[in-house]
Write a protein that holds these residues in place. Structure first.
Motif, short mmCIF file in Angstrom:
data_model
loop_
_atom_site.label_atom_id
_atom_site.label_comp_id
_atom_site.label_asym_id
_atom_site.label_seq_id
_atom_site.Cartn_x
_atom_site.Cartn_y
_atom_site.Cartn_z
N LEU A 24 0.83 -1.21 0.00
CA LEU A 24 0.00 0.00 0.00
C LEU A 24 0.86 1.26 0.00
O LEU A 24 0.57 2.22 -0.72
CB LEU A 24 -0.92 0.00 1.23
N VAL A 25 1.92 1.26 0.79
CA VAL A 25 2.76 2.47 0.93
C VAL A 25 3.37 2.89 -0.40
O VAL A 25 3.28 4.07 -0.77
CB VAL A 25 3.83 2.26 2.00
N PRO A 26 4.02 1.99 -1.16
CA PRO A 26 4.56 2.45 -2.45
C PRO A 26 3.48 2.88 -3.43
O PRO A 26 3.69 3.80 -4.23
CB PRO A 26 5.32 1.21 -2.97
N LEU A 27 2.32 2.24 -3.38
CA LEU A 27 1.23 2.63 -4.29
C LEU A 27 0.72 4.03 -3.98
O LEU A 27 0.30 4.76 -4.87
CB LEU A 27 0.08 1.62 -4.19
N LEU A 28 0.76 4.41 -2.71
CA LEU A 28 0.30 5.74 -2.32
C LEU A 28 1.34 6.82 -2.58
O LEU A 28 1.00 7.98 -2.81
CB LEU A 28 -0.07 5.75 -0.83
N THR A 29 2.61 6.45 -2.53
CA THR A 29 3.67 7.44 -2.59
C THR A 29 4.35 7.56 -3.95
O THR A 29 5.13 8.49 -4.17
CB THR A 29 4.76 7.12 -1.55
N GLY A 30 4.06 6.63 -4.86
CA GLY A 30 4.69 6.69 -6.17
C GLY A 30 5.97 5.89 -6.28
O GLY A 30 6.63 5.92 -7.32
N LEU A 31 6.33 5.16 -5.22
CA LEU A 31 7.51 4.31 -5.28
C LEU A 31 7.15 2.97 -5.95
O LEU A 31 5.98 2.66 -6.15
CB LEU A 31 8.07 4.06 -3.87
N ASN A 32 8.14 2.20 -6.27
CA ASN A 32 7.94 0.93 -6.98
C ASN A 32 7.53 -0.18 -6.01
O ASN A 32 8.27 -0.50 -5.10
CB ASN A 32 9.26 0.55 -7.68
N PRO A 33 6.34 -0.80 -6.20
CA PRO A 33 5.91 -1.88 -5.31
C PRO A 33 6.89 -3.05 -5.28
O PRO A 33 7.07 -3.71 -4.25
CB PRO A 33 4.56 -2.31 -5.89
N PHE A 205 8.61 -12.31 -15.78
CA PHE A 205 9.73 -12.12 -14.87
C PHE A 205 10.52 -10.89 -15.32
O PHE A 205 10.81 -10.73 -16.51
CB PHE A 205 10.65 -13.34 -14.84
N ALA A 206 10.83 -10.03 -14.36
CA ALA A 206 11.56 -8.80 -14.71
C ALA A 206 12.31 -8.29 -13.49
O ALA A 206 11.82 -8.38 -12.36
CB ALA A 206 10.61 -7.74 -15.22
N PHE A 207 13.49 -7.74 -13.72
CA PHE A 207 14.22 -7.10 -12.63
C PHE A 207 13.55 -5.76 -12.32
O PHE A 207 13.26 -4.98 -13.23
CB PHE A 207 15.68 -6.87 -13.03
N PRO A 208 13.27 -5.48 -11.06
CA PRO A 208 12.64 -4.21 -10.70
C PRO A 208 13.50 -3.03 -11.15
O PRO A 208 14.73 -3.07 -11.06
CB PRO A 208 12.55 -4.27 -9.16
N HIS A 209 12.84 -2.00 -11.66
CA HIS A 209 13.56 -0.81 -12.12
C HIS A 209 14.17 -0.08 -10.93
O HIS A 209 13.49 0.25 -9.96
CB HIS A 209 12.60 0.13 -12.86
N ALA A 269 16.40 -0.42 2.01
CA ALA A 269 15.16 -0.11 1.31
C ALA A 269 15.26 1.25 0.63
O ALA A 269 14.82 1.42 -0.52
CB ALA A 269 13.98 -0.14 2.28
N GLY A 270 15.83 2.24 1.34
CA GLY A 270 16.00 3.55 0.74
C GLY A 270 16.94 3.53 -0.44
O GLY A 270 16.74 4.23 -1.44
N PHE A 271 17.97 2.70 -0.37
CA PHE A 271 18.96 2.62 -1.46
C PHE A 271 18.35 2.04 -2.73
O PHE A 271 18.62 2.52 -3.84
CB PHE A 271 20.15 1.76 -1.01
N VAL A 272 17.52 1.01 -2.59
CA VAL A 272 16.95 0.37 -3.78
C VAL A 272 15.69 1.06 -4.28
O VAL A 272 15.22 0.77 -5.39
CB VAL A 272 16.65 -1.13 -3.52
N GLY A 273 15.11 1.96 -3.48
CA GLY A 273 13.92 2.68 -3.94
C GLY A 273 12.62 2.20 -3.35
O GLY A 273 11.55 2.49 -3.88
N GLY A 274 12.70 1.49 -2.23
CA GLY A 274 11.49 1.08 -1.53
C GLY A 274 11.25 1.97 -0.32
O GLY A 274 12.14 2.71 0.10
N PRO A 275 10.07 1.93 0.25
CA PRO A 275 9.80 2.71 1.47
C PRO A 275 10.52 2.13 2.67
O PRO A 275 10.85 0.93 2.67
CB PRO A 275 8.28 2.60 1.63
#
Length: 413
Positions: A24-33, A205-209, A269-275
């Motif tokens: 939910l948090v990345p969906l609300l903030t624009g980060l990558n789920p 299958f895909a590597f997360p951006h 998490a901050g380094f890879v782009g997650g909350p």
């Protein structure tokens, strides 16, 4: 072999309980789920490693950072926001060091309930306007989904979440957010609001951006104080888990180790782009129901989260959830965060008739919700970061409340 399969199934159950809030948090903030899943999975594995796999805790996306992330993304962009979140992890090490050095006494002096309570309330209420806007289908000053349709979808997701949270029993009661999102999504699909074109074109299958963090000290200083509330939340959660399992984790492995493990996870998490990640009360509730206190199941949940991060179509489905569906959830979520802050004051029996306490709470709420900004040249501080510092300073400067300091009935401050 059967034991391993049983542990994996138990881990999948834990991930299911945490999943709704986690994505939910990345969906609300624009980060990558996908990065949220990766950050939570790897962060939990790091936590388990640093604590000797002694504490049955799964770390998921932190709600405390939703508002600040939204503001930071709009102000500085994603790269700078990630840098700010990475630096925010340092607060965990500061608190861990203070606890190792002086114990909880110093933390209680710097961050008593009269400081933490209103700051948590600001975290929830400062983005209440954004929640209402999303529920009405509005984003970026535009009407993205028809107004009437938006209100209907928001009402369905909100009502489902409330019904499950209040009336459901057993494991179902632990996943109200997930139930609300599913109900809202299905309703949106029936109404033709869901755009599935991205799901069709997404690879299996895909590597997360990955977005590279960009050094931005204004964003870092904005995020750093936000971590105060989650660090205190972490301490309370570790104690709560200890009560469930009958173990005192504040002694072994020790709060300084659990906080450090959480802090490293936040940095990753901050380094890879997650909350940023934090402990989940839903997982504690699952432990109470299942009575399975083996920390290994948390490692299985973490591994499954990492695997899901590389399923392209799965993440495309998550990003296709319509705006008003998430808005309906936010209406409840942000109010719940504010309620937790209020509960902090009530549980500690903070006397708001005492002028010092009234001053601290009033200044924090007004400045935080009102959007007061402190500008010093190119540097600016606002929101949770500003009021956290204000609350700490006021608490240290103002003299302790005395028994006769209450305001007589009928008189103003």
């Amino acid at each position: 072999m059967f034991g391993i399969v049983k542990q994996a199934i138990s881990g999948a159950q834990i991930l299911f309980v945490a999943f709704g809030a986690l994505v939910l948090v990345p969906l609300l903030t624009g980060l990558n789920p996908a990065m949220a899943l990766l950050g939570a999975g790897v962060g939990t594995l790091i936590f388990q490693w640093l604590t000797g796999r002694q504490v049955p805790i799964f770390l998921g996306s932190s709600f405390a950072f939703i508002g600040p992330i939204i503001v930071a993304m709009q102000t500085w962009g994603q790269g700078a926001t990630q840098f700010g979140l990475l630096v925010a992890g340092a607060m965990y090490f500061v608190v861990a060091g203070l606890i190792k050095w002086r114990g909880m006494a110093l933390i209680n002096k710097l961050l008593p309930p009269v400081v933490i309570g209103p700051v948590i309330m600001v975290i929830g209420l400062s983005v209440a306007v954004a929640a209402s806007g999303m529920a009405m289908g509005q984003g970026g000053g535009k009407q993205l989904v028809p107004y009437e349709t938006s209100l209907l979808l928001a009402a369905i997701s909100l009502a489902t979440t409330i019904i499950v949270a209040v009336f459901a029993g057993g494991m179902l009661r632990l996943v109200p957010i997930l139930c609300g999102v599913i109900a809202g999504y299905l309703a949106a699909a029936v109404l033709g609001v869901v755009d599935v074109s991205g799901v069709a074109t997404a690879p299996w299958f895909a590597f997360p951006h990955w977005v590279s963090p960009e050094v931005n000290w204004a964003a870092a200083l904005f995020m750093l104080p936000v971590a105060i509330a989650p660090t205190i939340e972490h301490i309370g959660a570790v104690m709560a888990v200890g009560k469930v399992t009958g173990q005192d984790y504040t002694v072994k492995p020790g709060l300084h180790r659990t906080l450090s493990g959480d802090g490293v996870g936040v940095c990753f998490a901050g380094f890879v782009g997650g909350p940023p990640i934090t402990t989940y009360s839903e997982v504690t509730g699952a432990l109470m129901i299942t009575r399975n206190f083996n920390a290994v199941i948390m490692s299985w949940a973490a591994v499954l989260a990492v695997i899901l991060a590389f399923f392209g179509k799965f993440n495309a489905i998550l990003t296709s959830i319509p705006l008003p569906v998430m808005g309906g959830i936010m209406v409840l979520l942000f109010g719940t965060i504010a309620s937790i802050g209020l509960k902090t004051l009530i549980d500690a029996k903070v006397d708001l008739m005492a002028p010092r306490n009234l001053v601290i709470v009033s200044v924090v709420l007004t400045c935080g919700i009102g959007g007061l900004t402190l500008k010093l040249g190119d540097f600016s501080l606002a929101g949770v970061g500003l009021v956290s510092i204000l609350a700490i300073l006021l608490n240290l400067i103002l003299p302790p409340a005395r028994a006769h300091d209450g305001i007589p009935e009928g008189q103003d401050l």
